[in-house]
Write a protein that holds these residues in place. Structure first.
Motif, PDB file in Angstrom:
ATOM      1  N   LYS A 123      50.444 146.371 105.097  1.00 27.14           N
ATOM      2  CA  LYS A 123      51.638 146.593 105.658  1.00 27.14           C
ATOM      3  C   LYS A 123      52.654 146.025 104.861  1.00 27.14           C
ATOM      4  O   LYS A 123      52.429 144.635 104.992  1.00 27.14           O
ATOM      5  N   LEU A 124      53.891 146.788 104.437  1.00 26.80           N
ATOM      6  CA  LEU A 124      54.861 146.250 103.942  1.00 26.80           C
ATOM      7  C   LEU A 124      55.899 145.489 104.743  1.00 26.80           C
ATOM      8  O   LEU A 124      56.316 146.282 105.670  1.00 26.80           O
ATOM      9  N   LEU A 125      55.851 144.076 104.598  1.00 29.63           N
ATOM     10  CA  LEU A 125      56.924 143.381 105.523  1.00 29.63           C
ATOM     11  C   LEU A 125      58.311 143.265 104.637  1.00 29.63           C
ATOM     12  O   LEU A 125      58.405 143.708 103.591  1.00 29.63           O
ATOM     13  N   ALA A 126      59.299 142.704 105.285  1.00 31.13           N
ATOM     14  CA  ALA A 126      60.608 142.469 104.519  1.00 31.13           C
ATOM     15  C   ALA A 126      60.118 141.525 103.510  1.00 31.13           C
ATOM     16  O   ALA A 126      59.313 140.638 103.568  1.00 31.13           O
ATOM     17  N   GLY A 127      61.175 141.373 102.336  1.00 31.94           N
ATOM     18  CA  GLY A 127      60.938 140.119 101.269  1.00 31.94           C
ATOM     19  C   GLY A 127      59.744 140.611 100.300  1.00 31.94           C
ATOM     20  O   GLY A 127      59.253 139.544  99.883  1.00 31.94           O
ATOM     21  N   LYS A 128      59.189 141.876 100.288  1.00 30.59           N
ATOM     22  CA  LYS A 128      57.852 141.948  99.679  1.00 30.59           C
ATOM     23  C   LYS A 128      56.877 141.249 100.064  1.00 30.59           C
ATOM     24  O   LYS A 128      56.046 140.827  99.126  1.00 30.59           O
ATOM     25  N   GLN A 129      56.686 140.979 101.131  1.00 31.07           N
ATOM     26  CA  GLN A 129      55.446 140.377 101.676  1.00 31.07           C
ATOM     27  C   GLN A 129      54.621 141.606 102.120  1.00 31.07           C
ATOM     28  O   GLN A 129      54.780 142.484 102.561  1.00 31.07           O
ATOM     29  N   VAL A 130      53.155 141.421 101.946  1.00 36.88           N
ATOM     30  CA  VAL A 130      52.092 142.350 102.442  1.00 36.88           C
ATOM     31  C   VAL A 130      51.324 141.599 103.371  1.00 36.88           C
ATOM     32  O   VAL A 130      50.697 140.689 103.064  1.00 36.88           O
ATOM     33  N   ASP A 145      55.739 139.673  93.803  1.00 33.16           N
ATOM     34  CA  ASP A 145      57.007 139.855  93.423  1.00 33.16           C
ATOM     35  C   ASP A 145      57.330 141.359  93.250  1.00 33.16           C
ATOM     36  O   ASP A 145      58.526 141.901  93.211  1.00 33.16           O
ATOM     37  N   ASN A 146      56.391 142.169  93.145  1.00 39.05           N
ATOM     38  CA  ASN A 146      56.632 143.720  93.012  1.00 39.05           C
ATOM     39  C   ASN A 146      55.372 144.400  93.933  1.00 39.05           C
ATOM     40  O   ASN A 146      54.245 143.852  94.055  1.00 39.05           O
ATOM     41  N   VAL A 147      55.864 145.328  94.738  1.00 38.41           N
ATOM     42  CA  VAL A 147      54.616 146.067  95.623  1.00 38.41           C
ATOM     43  C   VAL A 147      54.593 147.709  95.110  1.00 38.41           C
ATOM     44  O   VAL A 147      55.840 148.190  94.830  1.00 38.41           O
ATOM     45  N   ILE A 148      53.497 148.260  95.033  1.00 38.40           N
ATOM     46  CA  ILE A 148      53.582 149.501  94.851  1.00 38.40           C
ATOM     47  C   ILE A 148      52.661 150.057  96.054  1.00 38.40           C
ATOM     48  O   ILE A 148      51.453 149.850  96.069  1.00 38.40           O
ATOM     49  N   LEU A 149      53.532 151.067  96.638  1.00 38.17           N
ATOM     50  CA  LEU A 149      53.043 151.788  97.831  1.00 38.17           C
ATOM     51  C   LEU A 149      52.220 152.938  97.272  1.00 38.17           C
ATOM     52  O   LEU A 149      52.816 153.855  96.472  1.00 38.17           O
ATOM     53  N   ALA A 150      50.861 153.207  97.511  1.00 36.52           N
ATOM     54  CA  ALA A 150      49.948 154.341  97.019  1.00 36.52           C
ATOM     55  C   ALA A 150      49.085 154.714  98.201  1.00 36.52           C
ATOM     56  O   ALA A 150      47.871 154.759  98.004  1.00 36.52           O
ATOM     57  N   SER A 151      49.679 155.142  99.154  1.00 36.76           N
ATOM     58  CA  SER A 151      48.925 155.153 100.481  1.00 36.76           C
ATOM     59  C   SER A 151      48.356 156.801 100.524  1.00 36.76           C
ATOM     60  O   SER A 151      47.564 156.955 101.450  1.00 36.76           O
ATOM     61  N   GLY A 152      48.725 157.576  99.706  1.00 35.86           N
ATOM     62  CA  GLY A 152      48.197 158.740  99.739  1.00 35.86           C
ATOM     63  C   GLY A 152      48.400 159.861 100.837  1.00 35.86           C
ATOM     64  O   GLY A 152      49.833 159.708 101.443  1.00 35.86           O
ATOM     65  N   ALA A 289      57.049 147.880 107.866  1.00 37.93           N
ATOM     66  CA  ALA A 289      57.735 147.121 109.000  1.00 37.93           C
ATOM     67  C   ALA A 289      59.265 147.880 108.983  1.00 37.93           C
ATOM     68  O   ALA A 289      59.703 148.141 108.081  1.00 37.93           O
ATOM     69  N   GLU A 290      59.634 147.641 110.192  1.00 40.54           N
ATOM     70  CA  GLU A 290      60.949 148.363 110.359  1.00 40.54           C
ATOM     71  C   GLU A 290      61.972 147.666 109.309  1.00 40.54           C
ATOM     72  O   GLU A 290      62.910 148.546 108.721  1.00 40.54           O
ATOM     73  N   ASP A 291      61.908 146.601 109.210  1.00 36.79           N
ATOM     74  CA  ASP A 291      62.903 145.747 108.160  1.00 36.79           C
ATOM     75  C   ASP A 291      62.411 145.895 106.530  1.00 36.79           C
ATOM     76  O   ASP A 291      62.832 144.983 105.650  1.00 36.79           O
ATOM     77  N   SER A 292      61.461 146.732 106.299  1.00 32.43           N
ATOM     78  CA  SER A 292      60.875 146.645 104.734  1.00 32.43           C
ATOM     79  C   SER A 292      62.019 147.084 103.978  1.00 32.43           C
ATOM     80  O   SER A 292      61.777 146.929 102.664  1.00 32.43           O
ATOM     81  N   GLY A 293      62.866 147.752 104.328  1.00 32.74           N
ATOM     82  CA  GLY A 293      63.814 148.145 103.354  1.00 32.74           C
ATOM     83  C   GLY A 293      63.540 149.744 102.648  1.00 32.74           C
ATOM     84  O   GLY A 293      64.212 150.240 101.917  1.00 32.74           O
ATOM     85  N   VAL A 315      60.142 147.425  95.174  1.00 29.43           N
ATOM     86  CA  VAL A 315      59.101 148.315  95.846  1.00 29.43           C
ATOM     87  C   VAL A 315      59.196 149.630  95.251  1.00 29.43           C
ATOM     88  O   VAL A 315      60.099 150.012  95.235  1.00 29.43           O
ATOM     89  N   TYR A 316      58.088 150.173  94.907  1.00 28.41           N
ATOM     90  CA  TYR A 316      57.722 151.228  94.349  1.00 28.41           C
ATOM     91  C   TYR A 316      56.776 152.145  95.256  1.00 28.41           C
ATOM     92  O   TYR A 316      56.141 151.552  95.924  1.00 28.41           O
ATOM     93  N   ALA A 317      56.897 153.621  95.001  1.00 27.86           N
ATOM     94  CA  ALA A 317      55.793 154.213  95.807  1.00 27.86           C
ATOM     95  C   ALA A 317      55.407 155.392  94.874  1.00 27.86           C
ATOM     96  O   ALA A 317      56.101 156.016  94.112  1.00 27.86           O
ATOM     97  N   ILE A 318      53.915 155.863  95.021  1.00 24.38           N
ATOM     98  CA  ILE A 318      53.536 156.846  94.013  1.00 24.38           C
ATOM     99  C   ILE A 318      52.589 157.768  94.654  1.00 24.38           C
ATOM    100  O   ILE A 318      52.265 157.307  95.736  1.00 24.38           O
TER     101      ILE A 318
END
Ligand code: FAD
Ligand code: NAD
Length: 479
Positions: A123-130, A145-152, A289-293, A315-318
């Motif tokens: 789960k992505l939290l605020a501030g690029k915490q997972v 430092d970077n998050v890639i969301l690839a949840s399909g 998370a609601e405040d993930s941005g 934060v990226y998503a693919i």
């Protein structure tokens, strides 16, 4: 284990695992979170594509194509093969072996590239915490430092046909059918419907496909769609257009009564199994998370720009969870683009050159614009078509159905679309993709030497036909 990474990828499908490998290759400390577990609690890599999508379906399509060829194509070639039959359980076991081999291979690739697997739901939290919740409920939090969301994505379910163990199935259940159904029903004449319908029609099932739309393969070039409908119908697929499922009933615990309406009114049919294949939706529940941005669009897809950046910096998503076609190769290329961008390289993706393939037989493959699109956009174009019936190699291969059709800009001659119905269309289309990626004109392909005898010559001839210069068919005098 340190809880800080340069890149954390959530999801290990063809988008996520490829992004993770590329990021690690580029020297970034990378982790990949995956929630899928097997019956023994082990993490399963590869996502939809490797486990319940591209690979298992193609394994069963290959097996049943060989069966069909042996039963219906051998005699014409003088091969005597009597009483050829299929053992569906063995077919499914082989498919499972291929899946196991490939998913295990990704674990090996992660190890070789130094990608850390984090087992659990991310789960992505605020501030690029997972935050990662393991199957036993324990929770760990990692900084990236970077998050890639690839949840399909997951299959769309429809209220009139709720999934019912062993009887009303989604794509995962459909790939585990290991007895030939006498009568198979399918809701949705899209990619999954046609591929699964082909598998079981070849095994001898009666197959009925209910499609809500009045047009068959509405998004494909309608020339291709018309040819495909004719050929698939000849193979025994009963495709009912304008047919909307209104309800289902389980009969004696072993069959499904399907109620539907079409232009003639209310109807019903009874099938042994019913596959629901009406599309897929992004899998984003609980991911943010609601405040993930990060925000979702009105259909639940993660909102991204052309470089797959979300609204949250870093934060990226693919893949299937963002806009664009739900295809494994699109997901993987986005993964590579994003990893390159994170590593500080310039990267972009050409969304106009993504091939689409439906692995029926003959296969259907296309890239670029359809004639309908060109007409709607007011673009003047030239068209060239070459049938495989005129190809010596296709005759030798006993695969003369279908054609290559090429569309080129009337003024500039640039290739705008390639549409193929044919035995190895999935392989041939790469030539169209490469030509378009390099902004080729039809003349570029006319002047290219194609080996003889090959089915690829049909691409050459279609390019020649764009200017009425095909050699092995009579050209139209006028357009
Ligand atoms: P997925 O493959 O869906 O992977 C997402 C992964 O993320 C999953 O493993 C999931 O468990 C995991 N995940 C999700 N949420 C979380 C979370 N919060 N925490 C941790 N993990 C999470 N495409 C083609 O190009 N060619 C084909 O021939 C083809 N055939 C197909 C056949 C079928 C039957 C189906 C259903 C699909 C097919 N597709 C095909 C489509 C292809 O499978 C998808 O486009 C592709 O898998 C998308 O990749 P992805 O990485 O975006 O998502
Ligand atoms: P799809 O979008 O290809 O087809 C769904 C079909 O169901 C459409 O024709 C739609 O009009 C019809 N439909 C929708 N609601 C209906 C209803 N209530 N009753 C009757 N028909 C209805 O979706 P799919 O076949 O489920 O495949 C899902 C995704 O997986 C696709 O987007 C595809 O990109 C991907 N996929 C790709 C391949 C491949 O590349 N070869 C193979 C399988 C799946």
């Amino acid at each position: 284990m340190s809880d800080k990474f340069d890149v954390i990828v959530i999801g290990a499908g063809p988008g996520g695992y490829v992004a993770a490998i590329r990021a690690a290759q580029l020297g970034l400390k990378t982790a990949c979170v995956e929630k899928w577990i097997d019956e023994k609690g082990g993490t399963v890599l590869g996502g939809t594509c490797l486990n319940v999508g591209c690979i298992p379906s193609k394994a069963m399509l290959e097996t049943t194509h060989k069966l069909h060829e042996a039963q219906h194509g051998f005699a014409a070639q003088g091969i005597v093969a009597e009483n050829v039959s299929i053992d569906p359980k063995a077919m499914v076991a082989r498919k499972n072996g291929i899946v196991k081999n490939l998913t295990g291979g990704i674990a090996g690739l992660f190890k070789a590239n130094g990608v850390t697997t984090l087992a659990g739901t991310g789960k992505l939290l605020a501030g690029k915490q997972v935050e990662v919740t393991a199957a036993d409920g324990s929770v760990s939090t990692y900084q990236a430092d970077n998050v890639i969301l690839a949840s399909g994505s997951v299959p769309v379910e429809i209220p009139p046909a709720p999934l019912t163990e062993g009887l009303i199935l989604d794509n995962a259940g459909a790939l585990d059918i290991d007895e030939t159904p006498e009568h198979l029903g399918i809701i949705g004449a899209g990619v999954i419907g046609l591929e699964m319908g082909s598998i079981w029609a070849r095994c001898g099932s009666k197959v009925t496909v209910l499609e809500a739309m009045d047009d068959f393969l509405a998004l494909a070039d309608q020339d291709l769609a018309k040819e495909a409908k004719k050929l698939l119908t000849k193979q025994g697929l009963d495709i009912k257009l304008g047919a909307r499922c209104t309800g289902t009933e389980i009969v004696d615990g072993k069959a499904v009564k399907v109620k539907y309406t079409d232009s003639e009114g209310d109807k019903e049919l009874v099938v042994d199994k019913l596959i629901v294949a009406v599309g897929r939706r992004p899998q984003t529940n609980g991911l943010l998370a609601e405040d993930s941005g990060v925000s979702l669009d009105e259909r639940g897809f993660i909102f991204v720009d052309e470089n797959c950046r979300t609204g949250a910096p870093g934060v990226y998503a693919i893949g299937d969870s963002v806009r664009g076609p739900m295809l494994a190769h699109k997901a993987s290329e986005e993964g590579i683009m994003v990893a390159d961008i994170i590593a500080g390289h310039k990267a972009a993706m050409n969304y106009d050159c993504i091939p689409n393939i439906i692995y029926t037989f003959p296969e259907l493959a296309w890239v670029g614009k359809t004639e309908q699109q060109l007409k709607a956009e007011g673009i003047k174009y030239k068209s060239g078509k070459f049938p495989f019936a005129a190809s010596g190699r296709a005759m030798a291969a006993n695969a003369t159905e279908g054609f290559v059709k090429m569309l080129a800009d009337e003024a500039t001659d640039r290739i705008l679309g390639v549409h193929i119905v044919g035995g190895i269309a999935s392989e041939l289309i790469a030539q169209g993709v490469i030509a378009m990626e390099f902004a080729s004109s039809a003349e570029d392909l006319q002047l290219t030497v194609f080996a003889h005898p090959t089915v690829s010559e049909a691409i050459h001839e279609a390019a020649l036909a764009v200017d009425n210069h095909a050699i092995h068919i009579a050209n139209r005098k006028k357009r």
